[in-house]
Write an enzyme that holds these catalytic residues in place. Structure first.
Site, short mmCIF file in Angstrom:
data_model
loop_
_atom_site.label_atom_id
_atom_site.label_comp_id
_atom_site.label_asym_id
_atom_site.label_seq_id
_atom_site.Cartn_x
_atom_site.Cartn_y
_atom_site.Cartn_z
CG HIS A 1 -1.61 1.27 1.51
ND1 HIS A 1 -2.46 1.93 0.66
CD2 HIS A 1 -1.48 2.07 2.61
CE1 HIS A 1 -2.83 3.07 1.22
NE2 HIS A 1 -2.25 3.18 2.40
CG HIS B 1 1.18 6.85 4.34
ND1 HIS B 1 1.48 6.08 3.26
CD2 HIS B 1 -0.07 6.47 4.73
CE1 HIS B 1 0.48 5.27 2.98
NE2 HIS B 1 -0.48 5.48 3.87
CD GLU C 1 -2.81 5.84 13.71
OE1 GLU C 1 -2.19 6.81 14.17
OE2 GLU C 1 -3.94 5.50 14.10
CG ASP C 2 -1.24 1.41 11.03
OD1 ASP C 2 -1.96 1.78 11.97
OD2 ASP C 2 -1.59 1.47 9.84
CG ASP D 1 -25.10 18.69 -19.32
OD1 ASP D 1 -24.33 19.66 -19.21
OD2 ASP D 1 -26.33 18.79 -19.27
MN MN Z 1 -2.42 4.49 4.21
#
Ligand code: MN
Length: 713
Positions: A48, A72, A76-77, A259
């Site tokens: 990811h 990133h 957090e993880d 459109d």
């Molecule tokens: Mn992520």
């Protein structure tokens, strides 16, 4: 999963001077930290961050941003920390990773009170460095591209967030392609049937009308070549979601070409943009009102283009955007263009917006004011333009249109809370209900039993939900008031003819007047939709026969010649007992005026038309109408008491019109029928004696728009 060398190759393609060792280090560290973690799809987790980094290479971003993408999710993880990232990769990268982590928390603590705080962090982080948002958007884009691995509830939650926050954010930052892709991925989840139906009709349209894109781009290319303009023409079908949204907005079918398809002309130089516009408008008819020049007036995110709509093949409308290559680069990458590299150097695009300046242009509006929250609010308003986000005491987010007040907030939580609201606390401080909401505020609504919506709330509520609920409540309260008033009117009217008002009588009247039930009848009477006279005659249709011994209306006036008929003038409406004069009118007989009527001056030079008249002495029937202009206090029961008083004076209310309703006063016109001036004067004396009557006048229509006046003797 893209290997480390592959990623470096992608970066080197646009930035040959990249420090590949740092990127390789970040890759290795991230891979090590996420070791053993899996995504919902079963892939190794680190796939990811690598995919996010790859998306950012498409925007040709700098090394720090690519490294941030790789790292990133580590704070957090994984077991790593801010200080470790800072030690290994420097403060810049650590600060960016930390910023992304805060945005990630924003999502995970959706139902916690920390939400407001996180919202602020989001914007503080953003105001420091917009690259945080670029990484977060790429992160969201990859998560949306792989959303099928999640269970359906999570898919819906993520897709809503994407639709409400991330897609508009991408658009705001000028990254149209990303906005469209995010919207379309979310649309697939949120409304698969809607998307399918657009796709099906789209395919049918293509079958019917052939390869429209090729025809039109070919035509345009030819015209531009004739004019010796160097430009490329691109045509494309719009994304299903944007077609669907247009259809929703305009409530129209799937038919207008403009459109569905969009065409773009990208020129070599700026000057050629206007030359292209001229060429296109010469060849095809421009549609009025659809021309926009974002070249002379660029959007704040740096977007420049000319938009026009022309009437193309078969009179069908075609939308065209015209821009130079440099403008096009900014239009595709938006504020990211600032960091973008081209051929190894920061691409110096003259149209790229400096993100620091973009933020500080917002800051300038508040220069000199040391109000940080206001600054944040302006940033947020710029981002979410027409929305304001506030929080309940439990931390739930309430999204309202900009300009919404505490009343709107209260009704947004629950109609019951809105109806019973008496005040509120905003960030723990008491605030009046008309206070406008600002982003990030925590709001607690204070309610009280027995409180009901006020008329004045309609002036401060702006949401449809609140306004509809307030109107409904007011209507119901008014109905109660009208029923009470109607009952008083009916009672007075029946007493006047010596009858008692019973429910049975009301039921009979309702049946005769074809009104559904007795309350509806009373409500109509109280709101002057029907008159008391209507109600009485519906029950006693022979009521006129009861006044046998009175003067016949035909013989009421003395002084007429044989066969002359008469009519009361409507301007002064004279009553028996008042001094009167008649004026003859051909075909109409004699019109009877009060002697002091202003209108009489018109006949001064026609003495032959004047007829001396006086009223018949004796008992007149109560048929002479007159109007009272009365202002009373709006307290429970006042109106009822006034009506009772009129009834006690044996006058008959025939109509009642509110001409002004203030919260504390009612002004109205009451038409009454009575016998003579004596009865009127005694009634007015009685009314004036009532402490709740603040103004009372006999109303007379007077010529030349003069004010109404009292009869003065
Ligand atoms: Mn992520």
């Amino acid at each position: 999963m893209l290997a480390a060398e592959g990623l470096v190759a992608l970066v080197r393609a646009y930035n040959p001077k990249t420090n590949s060792n740092r990127i390789l280090d970040a890759y290795a560290f991230g891979q090590e930290m996420h070791e053993g973690q899996l995504r919902h799809s079963g892939d190794p987790y680190f796939a990811h961050p690598v995919a996010v980094a790859a998306i950012l290479t498409e925007q040709r971003l700098d090394d720090a941003t690519i490294m941030t993408a790789l790292l990133h999710d580590t704070i957090e993880d994984t077991k790593t920390s801010y200080s470790e990232i800072a030690k290994r990769f420097g403060e810049e990268v650590a600060m960016l990773v930390d910023g992304v982590t805060k945005l990630t928390n924003l999502k995970s603590s959706r139902h916690e009170t920390k939400q407001a705080e996180n919202f602020r962090k989001l914007f503080i982080a953003m105001s420091k460095d917009l690259r945080v948002i670029l990484v977060k958007l790429a992160d969201r884009l990859h998560n949306m591209r792989t959303i099928k691995a999640l269970d359906s509830q999570k898919q819906i939650k993520k897709s809503r967030e994407t639709m409400e926050i991330y897609a508009p954010l991408a658009g705001r930052m000028g990254m149209q392609w990303m906005r469209e892709e995010l919207e379309d991925l979310a649309f697939r989840v949120l409304n698969p049937e809607g998307r399918q139906s657009i796709m099906r009709r789209f395919i049918r349209l293509q079958k019917d009308s052939g390869d429209i894109i090729n025809h039109i781009t070919g035509d345009m290319q030819m015209e531009l070549e004739k004019a010796s303009i160097r430009a490329d023409v691109f045509g494309r079908a719009k994304k299903p979601y944007s077609i669907w949204r247009k259809m929703q907005e305009k409530e129209q079918g799937f038919s207008r070409l403009s459109d569905i398809y969009g065409f773009r002309v990208v020129t070599a130089t700026d000057a050629e943009c206007y030359a292209t516009l001229g060429t296109i408008h010469r060849r095809w008819r421009a549609v009025p009102g659809r021309f926009k020049d974002y070249i002379s007036q660029p959007k704040s995110n740096g977007y420049r283009s000319i938009h026009t709509t022309v009437s193309g093949r078969d009179g069908k409308l075609v939308e065209v955007q015209i821009r130079s290559q440099a403008m096009h680069d900014v239009a595709e990458t938006g504020v990211a263009a600032h960091w973008a590299y081209r051929d190894g150097v920061r691409a110096e695009n003259p149209f790229a917006v400096d993100p620091v300046k973009w933020i500080s242009s917002l800051n300038e509006q508040f220069e000199g004011r040391d109000d940080h929250d206001e600054f944040l609010e302006a940033v947020k308003l710029e981002m979410y333009s027409d929305k304001v986000f506030c929080f309940t005491p439990k931390g739930d987010v309430i999204k309202l249109p900009r300009g919404a007040t505490l009343i709107d907030f209260a009704f947004a939580i629950h109609t019951r809370i809105g109806s019973a609201a008496v005040g509120a606390k905003v960030d723990s401080v008491r605030a009046p209900l008309w206070t406008r909401l600002r982003n990030g505020q925590a709001v607690e609504i204070i309610t009280a039993e027995g409180q009901t919506p006020q008329t004045s709330w309609l002036e401060v509520a702006i949401t449809g939900k609140a306004r509809a609920a307030i109107r409904r409540a007011l209507r119901e309260m008014n109905r109660g008031r009208f029923i009470r008033l109607g009952r008083e009117l009916a009672r007075a009217a029946f007493e006047h003819i010596g009858r008692k008002l019973t429910d049975k009588v009301l039921d009979t009247a309702a049946k005769h007047l074809r009104i559904e039930n007795r309350d509806a009848l009373l409500a109509q009477l109280g709101s002057a939709e029907i008159t008391a006279h209507d109600v009485v005659t519906a029950v006693y249709s022979n009521i006129a026969l009861e006044n046998q011994d009175e003067i016949s209306p035909r013989a009421a006036v003395i002084g007429l010649r044989h066969g002359q008929s008469f009519e009361r003038a409507t301007c002064c409406a004279p009553l028996p007992g008042e001094r009167i004069i008649g004026i003859t009118h051909r075909g109409k007989g004699v019109i009877v005026h009060a002697i002091d009527c202003d209108l009489l001056s018109q006949y001064e030079d026609q003495p032959k038309r004047w007829v001396d008249l006086h009223w018949q002495a004796g008992v007149h029937p109560p048929i002479y109408s007159t109007t009272l202009d009365i202002t009373i206090g709006n307290d429970a029961g006042v109106l009822g008491r006034i009506c009772t008083l009129i009834g006690e004076k044996k006058a008959n209310i025939s109509n009642l019109n509110f001409i002004d309703r203030k919260p504390d006063f009612y002004r109205m016109m009451i038409d009454i029928q009575l016998r003579d001036i004596e009865q009127l004067l005694s009634l007015m004396v009685a009314l004036e004696a009532d402490s709740d009557v603040s103004a009372l006048e006999r109303y007379r229509k007077t010529p030349r728009g003069q004010q109404s006046w009292n009869s003065h003797d």
